[in-house]
Design an enzyme around this catalytic site. Structure first.
Site, short mmCIF file in Angstrom:
data_model
loop_
_atom_site.label_atom_id
_atom_site.label_comp_id
_atom_site.label_asym_id
_atom_site.label_seq_id
_atom_site.Cartn_x
_atom_site.Cartn_y
_atom_site.Cartn_z
N ASP A 320 114.19 -15.56 68.28
CA ASP A 320 114.95 -14.59 67.51
C ASP A 320 116.31 -15.21 67.19
OD1 ASP A 320 115.68 -12.24 66.25
OD2 ASP A 320 115.00 -10.95 67.88
N GLU A 520 119.24 -2.39 65.06
CA GLU A 520 119.40 -3.09 66.33
C GLU A 520 120.43 -2.41 67.23
OE1 GLU A 520 118.86 -7.38 66.28
OE2 GLU A 520 118.52 -7.31 64.14
#
Length: 843
Positions: A320, A520
């Site tokens: 990521d 997020e």
């Protein structure tokens, strides 16, 4: 809750296994659980493996490492791609080709062509292996202006329709293909256990079984079916993410620690990977989170032994965004530990050149074994060759790139509208106020009614989705526009008044409220109560209700929230989730046709349990003490005659926040703060966004950069040859400094890439006429000239007199001609940390 539905719940397989509510242990010994081999369908092609063998035999360490490094287009140049020949690149949620948020399909294709041709140019790096482009196609090709936006995953989970999921995957793949992009970072197969998590809406369900079903269908939709159309024509490379346990972190903290034993990790958090791998998913993204204290990106047992060896995954593992940084012994520019653990492709958005050179060095020194490098490259090349990257040529010339009409295509929009209808969950319908006769006089209110950005949520054109307007969604339909079209067509009357101040009393009010967009960790919350501080939407509902108007609430949300008060103030209540671009799907359900007949009934069922109390943060089917307000699978239809009684509105005490420090800009701006940019005497640009340019378009540029997290810092670039320009972190409404901080410090992290010169000051706590501090950059040039991050602590009291009474307009500002300075973690504190450089009062 009906007795029948509760009895069904008792016989749920998850409840009977006991694993969901079993005690979780910390730091348990790994290797005690046998994981299933789930790669049962996809067989290796000897011709592909032979092709890889030939490539590896001729490749240098430098060329192999280049395949493993993934830069981001906001930082990558064509010249750098030509020089290194990186195997892939990506666009982040806030980045589009050439910095143009509204880039056309032709611009996306032009950029793809440039990178492809540069990667195929062997004049510098000595090899021609086509690069591929990865993108977060989260709910449709969601970063692209004009694309179809499907409901976010939480809404799709409520639809309970696997065929719908496959068709959405197919449509998304076509729109991605039309822009020349080869690789999608989807689907997310997280199983959420705490709804405070800011990524809850990316999950299909709290139920691992539903996630498992959906993961398989979405992978088939994006990649095609093994033995049929696998990775052919419009099909793209899919990514199952984030492996593993991302939905189980303590207190729902994004990128936090998941405390669970290995059996729980397998049974709760892994089923989506089982089905995705069985359907041939080519990429798995490692997760930011830790498992029992160890970062997954550095966990060789999970990434290599479990995922690759036991589960049989033969695709590649991608990291990521800068997640390698958090592995022990690593930083942004090097991470042998993540590669040795099993990460094959490292997402290094900004620091890719340094990472490349350091990895080459580590490989040559044996810190990273050659066998590990070869395995990583083999896995990545296998996926690229399976997709046909050597045969398909330049992106703009591929057959699937010849269809500009696919982007936002009408059939895709109709599919999205169908998905909206199927995702809606009717939680309350007292006295059967729904459906509404379309011939009625209808008031539409609430700030979500004519707000496509709000109904789309995060990961929509921009990463957070907070800087969008309706103009950023061409051809999309707001909820109000959909209602208006159908009501007027039927001969009814409709009025839109966001705050409910109607001109003629309506027969019924449809009030669209809900969460503002986020993505997020920006979406992590501490409390489940909706608008617990302001309750402004509740006030609107109560005002309309007090006037004798039936109130239908449409709730836009990325998770189940405690809304007992709003439910009590509504006659009907619909969980609409984040429906995307096709708002008219809501009108299809709420309104009758012109003849008074139901158009579509509610079919959506909760894929997440809905809280009865405001402290039910972790509420999941199968819990030992399962007491939801609406259980998993709940959802009324028009055949139901259920009147919801008045609900308790009692709230739990909330802890008093610490006052030792106050964040002003820590990952995001605090309330009442904005960035301002001004060149000379031009108009001032005022923004909360992550990027901006001064009005003249050249003198001053603000862009997002990374300190510890994705885009958690802001870099300001003053361009040479232009007028002086000023940046500021400013209050929208002037604020007086709290008395407790008047003798404290302003702390901030600073990285100077290009010094502004000795006559430039960092001005702090400014009022209309003067600043409390002016600190010359030359006074700490020796410390800040290494282009690294440093923490400064600027005292706010140096025996000043009268400053405490002044209203502050700017927290800090810099006026310069030519410079490049980045700022992060700005705040007020009583006492700075020991690592801070404390600026002397004499400065």
């Amino acid at each position: 809750m009906s007795k029948f539905k509760f009895l069904k719940l008792l016989f749920c397989p998850l409840f009977l296994t006991g694993v969901v509510h079993s005690p979780l242990s910390y730091g348990v010994e790994t290797g005690s659980v046998k994981w299933p081999n789930v790669n049962t369908k996809l067989k290796r092609d000897p011709a592909v493996e032979k092709h890889i063998d030939k490539l590896l035999a001729t490749m240098t360490i430098e060329q192999k490492v280049a395949q493993m490094v993934q830069p981001e287009i906001g930082y990558l140049t064509v010249e750098q791609m030509r020089k290194y020949g990186f195997g892939s690149y990506l666009n982040g949620g806030n980045t589009a080709p050439y910095g143009n948020k509204r880039a056309s399909m032709d611009m996306w294709l032009k950029y793809a062509d440039e990178m492809y041709l540069a990667s195929m140019d062997a004049s510098v790096d000595g090899i021609a292996i086509p690069t591929i482009w990865g993108t977060d196609a989260m709910h449709g090709h969601s970063n692209v202006y004009g694309a179809t936006l499907f409901p976010h995953n939480i809404g799709l989970g409520a639809a309970r329709d696997t065929d719908l999921i496959k068709r959405i995957g197919q449509a998304t793949a076509k729109e991605v293909a039309a822009t020349g992009i080869e690789w999608s970072f989807a689907p997310t197969v997280a199983v959420v256990r705490d709804d405070r998590w800011g990524r809850t809406y990316e999950s299909y369900s709290e139920n691992p079984d539903l996630v498992k079903e959906y993961a398989a269908e979405m992978v088939i939709g994006i990649q095609g079916e093994i033995g049929n159309d696998f990775l052919k024509k419009t099909k793209r490379i899919a990514t199952a993410k984030h492996f593993v346990g991302d939905g189980g972190t303590e207190r729902g903290i994004d990128r936090g620690n998941t405390i669970i034993d290995e059996q729980g990790l397998k049974v709760i958090h892994s089923p989506g990977y089982f089905s995705a791998i069985n359907e041939g998913v080519q990429s798995v993204m490692a997760s930011f989170n830790s498992w029992n204290g160890q970062r997954v990106h550095g966990d060789k047992y999970l990434l290599t032994e479990v995922l690759k060896n036991q589960m049989g995954f033969d695709g590649f593992v991608v990291s990521d965004w800068n997640a390698h940084k958090f592995v022990e012994g690593c930083d942004l520019e090097q991470c042998a530990a993540a590669i040795n653990a099993g990460v094959d492709v490292i997402m290094v958005p900004e620091h890719f050149e340094a990472f490349y050179h350091n990895t080459v060095k580590q490989a040559k020194e044996g810190v990273i074994p050659e066998a590990r490098i070869n395995d990583a490259v083999r896995r990545f090349l296998r996926a690229k060759i399976r997709w046909g990257v050597f045969a398909k040529g330049k992106p703009s010339l591929r057959p699937e790139s010849q269809h500009p009409e696919w982007l936002g295509a009408q059939p895709h929009r109709e599919l999205a509208r169908e998905a909206v209808r199927k995702s809606l969950v009717l939680l309350k319908n007292n006295n059967n106020v729904l459906p509404i006769n379309a011939k009625s006089r209808v008031l539409v209110a609430g700030n979500g009614a004519d707000n496509i950005a709000k109904q789309a949520g995060g990961w929509s054109v921009s990463w957070q989705g907070t800087d969008n307007t309706n103009d950023d969604f061409p051809n999309a339909t707001s909820i109000f526009a959909g209602l208006k079209s159908q009501i007027e067509k039927a001969g009814g009357d409709v009025e839109f008044a966001e705050f409910g101040d109607y001109s003629v009393k309506p027969d019924v009010a449809i009030v669209v409220i809900g969460e503002e967009p986020y993505a997020e960790w920006f979406g992590d919350i501490e409390y489940l109560e909706y608008q617990y501080e302001t309750k402004k939407d509740l006030a609107l509902l109560k005002t309309l209700k007090a006037k004798g108007i039936p109130v239908v609430t449409v709730f836009l949300t990325g998770r189940p929230l405690w809304v007992n008060k709003e439910l009590n103030a509504s006659d009907a209540f619909v969980a609409a989730w984040l429906p995307g671009s096709e708002g008219e799907g809501i009108a299809d359900i709420l309104l009758t046709n012109e003849k008074g007949a139901i158009q579509y009934d509610f079919t959506g069922k909760l894929s997440f349990s809905w809280p009865k109390y405001d402290d039910q943060y972790s509420l999941n089917i199968g819990d030992e003490n399962y007491q939801p307000l609406f259980e998993y699978g709940y959802g009324l239809t028009y055949d139901d005659t259920v009147n919801l009684p008045v609900l308790t509105e009692k709230t739990t005490p909330r802890k008093v926040a610490s006052t030792d420090s106050k964040a002003l800009f820590v990952r995001s701006l605090s309330d009442n703060l904005v960035w301002t940019l001004q060149a000379g005497q031009t108009d001032k640009v005022i923004t909360k966004n992550s990027s901006a340019t001064s009005t003249d378009g050249m003198s001053l540029l603000m862009q997002s950069v990374n300190l510890s997290y994705q885009e958690d810092a802001r870099q300001f670039i003053w361009r040479s040859g232009t007028d002086k320009a000023t940046f500021a972190l400013a209050y929208q409404k002037p604020e007086k400094m709290s008395e407790m901080y008047q003798s404290g410090y302003l702390t901030l992290k600073v990285r100077i890439n290009k010094s502004p010169g000795e006559h430039t000051d960092l001005q702090v706590m400014c009022s209309q006429k003067q600043c409390l501090r002016k600190v010359s950059f030359s006074s700490f040039d020796a410390i800040l000239s290494d282009k690294k991050w440093h923490t400064l602590a600027i005292p706010l009291s140096c025996n000043d007199k009268g400053t405490e009474s002044k209203a502050i307009t700017e927290v800090l500002k810099v006026e310069a001609n030519e410079a490049s300075i980045a700022f992060a973690d700005i705040g007020l504190t009583i006492k700075p940390n020991s690592d801070a450089v404390v600026v002397k009062c004499s400065n």
